[in-house]
Scaffold this active site. Structure first.
Site, PDB file in Angstrom:
ATOM      1  N   LYS A  37       0.747  -1.118  -0.134  1.00  0.00           N
ATOM      2  CA  LYS A  37       0.057   0.006   0.032  1.00  0.00           C
ATOM      3  C   LYS A  37       0.822   1.170   0.037  1.00  0.00           C
ATOM      4  O   LYS A  37       2.262   1.023   0.240  1.00  0.00           O
ATOM      5  CB  LYS A  37      -0.804  -0.015   1.289  1.00  0.00           C
ATOM      6  CG  LYS A  37      -0.344  -0.155   2.511  1.00  0.00           C
ATOM      7  CD  LYS A  37      -1.289  -0.396   3.769  1.00  0.00           C
ATOM      8  CE  LYS A  37      -0.515  -0.377   4.927  1.00  0.00           C
ATOM      9  NZ  LYS A  37      -1.266  -1.128   6.144  1.00  0.00           N
ATOM     10  N   ARG A 135     -10.613  -0.382  14.808  1.00  0.00           N
ATOM     11  CA  ARG A 135     -10.767   0.527  13.513  1.00  0.00           C
ATOM     12  C   ARG A 135     -11.702  -0.216  12.648  1.00  0.00           C
ATOM     13  O   ARG A 135     -12.797   0.205  12.480  1.00  0.00           O
ATOM     14  CB  ARG A 135      -9.331   0.427  12.881  1.00  0.00           C
ATOM     15  CG  ARG A 135      -9.131   1.621  11.810  1.00  0.00           C
ATOM     16  CD  ARG A 135      -7.987   1.844  11.365  1.00  0.00           C
ATOM     17  NE  ARG A 135      -7.406   0.475  10.495  1.00  0.00           N
ATOM     18  CZ  ARG A 135      -6.089   0.305  10.150  1.00  0.00           C
ATOM     19  NH1 ARG A 135      -5.308   1.260  10.030  1.00  0.00           N
ATOM     20  NH2 ARG A 135      -5.794  -0.895   9.678  1.00  0.00           N
ATOM     21  N   TYR A 263      12.208  31.067   6.847  1.00  0.00           N
ATOM     22  CA  TYR A 263      10.959  31.688   7.336  1.00  0.00           C
ATOM     23  C   TYR A 263      10.840  31.877   8.842  1.00  0.00           C
ATOM     24  O   TYR A 263      11.226  30.882   9.628  1.00  0.00           O
ATOM     25  CB  TYR A 263       9.686  30.737   7.055  1.00  0.00           C
ATOM     26  CG  TYR A 263       9.283  30.727   5.311  1.00  0.00           C
ATOM     27  CD1 TYR A 263       8.956  32.014   4.794  1.00  0.00           C
ATOM     28  CD2 TYR A 263       9.466  29.727   4.635  1.00  0.00           C
ATOM     29  CE1 TYR A 263       8.370  32.060   3.373  1.00  0.00           C
ATOM     30  CE2 TYR A 263       9.356  29.796   3.206  1.00  0.00           C
ATOM     31  CZ  TYR A 263       8.566  30.872   2.731  1.00  0.00           C
ATOM     32  OH  TYR A 263       8.465  31.000   1.525  1.00  0.00           O
ATOM     33  N   MET A 313       8.829  25.004   1.001  1.00  0.00           N
ATOM     34  CA  MET A 313       8.203  24.010   0.301  1.00  0.00           C
ATOM     35  C   MET A 313       9.119  23.478  -0.889  1.00  0.00           C
ATOM     36  O   MET A 313       9.016  22.178  -0.963  1.00  0.00           O
ATOM     37  CB  MET A 313       7.266  24.723  -0.541  1.00  0.00           C
ATOM     38  CG  MET A 313       6.235  23.962  -1.448  1.00  0.00           C
ATOM     39  SD  MET A 313       4.903  24.940  -2.354  1.00  0.00           S
ATOM     40  CE  MET A 313       3.939  25.259  -1.128  1.00  0.00           C
TER      41      MET A 313
END
Ligand SMILES: *Cc1c(COP(=O)(O)O)cnc(C)c1O
Length: 386
Positions: A37, A135, A263, A313
């Site tokens: 997965k 779950r 930043y 980013m």
């Protein structure tokens, strides 16, 4: 050393193959169904599935129908099991492409049966029992009722009974044994009351690699096949990390003491130093938190360099003031060996306050996957499911 890529992951398919073989040794009589997965935990599901086919695995686990279809469209003909729950909209494609699915309720079983019938097909299902994960899965006391519903439907074939352990410590955690006992009790109830013996599968990597006894008919390791162990299990010598992660220096700048970087000026140099900018940021899967606590490290010329300032980013910044001779174009290693040192996915994860699963799963699409090994004959036709 030069690279054509800004950021890349080298994926050693032979290491994956050896990890799979090692898992098979540990699993004993149980079959190993690799879990692919999340694009094979970021490693690239198609390439990994091809190795699985070469190694004649009996079944592959995926996360949802889109992942199963991607493999089908790439020519993977092995039996595929969607480990989770399907939503209604996914069901026609599952039936059309003969993809097995976990079943968690009677109503879903009926809906699957109806659609399979309409399409003139039959669908293999695995009944999932919730033994403590909380779950997905039916409660143990509902197993018989839902199993009966499945058996009443000629369009469904009950192929498996499964559960999922919640602990990342496997046999080292008493909850695993408790879950296992509930699971095997449900299995013998099915056998005694309804006379059916679906394939029993419960174990994840933690269970297999903590030597949990009684694994059932198959095991479903994911992370261990990629050479990473969950939780705080000891790293056994038999596993090799499959993925290494690299980028290169794109810019260098000497700065005086007192220079703010990135930043919100989250880091300020306290001595004159040299800052290298790397073309890799959170869009590529680097955790934003890596630069927050001064814990994040990368390797340049075999030396550890701290990630400084907030990860942005597309870029991040590291302090290379203590490494002589750093040049633009130098390889920077985030996971893997450099010189005599090595960083593991675990190191990156703990510096960022997360788990190694998240590190590899979230590697972005811009990170080039470069495959090593795996040049073997084309996949052979799917073996018969066991
Ligand atoms: C993800 C998953 C696995 C594999 O877990 P690992 O911890 O990666 O070994 C096995 N079974 C199910 C149902 C899963 O969702």
């Amino acid at each position: 050393m030069e690279s054509r890529h800004r950021a890349w992951a080298e994926i050693d398919l032979e290491a994956f193959r050896r990890n799979l073989r090692r898992s098979r040794q540990l699993a004993g009589k149980a079959a190993v169904w690799p879990v692919l997965k999340a694009n094979a935990y970021g490693h690239g599901a198609v390439a990994i599935a091809r190795v699985c086919a070469q190694e004649s695995v009996a079944r592959i686990g995926v996360g949802d129908s889109s992942e199963a279809l991607q493999l089908r469209h790439s020519g993977v003909r092995l039996p595929l099991l969607v480990l989770g729950a399907a939503i209604d909209a996914e069901i026609p494609a599952l039936v059309e492409h003969q993809i097995e699915i976990g079943v968690h309720s009677e109503s879903r079983a009926r809906a699957l049966a109806k659609l399979a019938e309409n399409q003139g097909g039959r669908l293999g299902v695995h009944l999932k029992v919730d033994t403590g994960m909380g779950r997905l899965g039916v409660r143990p006391e509902a197993v018989l009722r839902v199993a009966r519903a499945i058996l009443e439907e000629p369009a469904l074939e009950l192929r498996g009974l499964m559960t999922h352990f919640s602990s990342s410590r496997g046999a080292q955690d008493p909850t695993t044994e408790g879950q296992q006992a509930l699971f095997f009790a449900a299995a013998s109830e099915l056998r005694q009351t309804l006379g059916v013996t679906p394939l029993l599968h419960c174990a994840n990597s933690a269970a297999v690699f903590s030597a949990l006894p009684q694994l059932g008919d198959a095991v479903r390791p994911g992370i261990a096949l990629y050479g990473i162990l969950p939780g705080d299990l000891e790293h056994p010598s038999g596993l090799e990390e499959v993925l290494s992660l690299h980028t290169q220096v794109v810019f260098l700048k000497d700065v005086p003491a007192g220079t703010a970087i990135g930043y919100d000026s989250r880091w300020t140099s306290h001595r004159p130093t040299r800052i290298a900018t790397l073309p890799m940021g959170y869009n590529d899967g680097l955790p934003y938190t890596l630069g927050q606590h001064g814990q994040g490290q990368v390797l340049v010329r075999g030396q550890r360099c701290p990630v400084v300032g907030a990860v942005s980013m597309d870029y991040c910044t590291i302090d290379v003031g203590h490494v002589p001779g750093v040049a633009v174009g130098d390889r920077v290693t985030l996971i893997g060996p450099s010189g005599r040192d090595r960083l593991r996915a675990h190191d990156l994860a703990s510096a960022a306050g997360t788990i190694p699963y998240e590190i590899t799963c979230r590697l972005g699409a811009r990170v080039q996957r470069v495959y090593l090994g795996g040049q073997q004959p084309a996949p052979t036709p799917a073996p018969v499911a066991t």
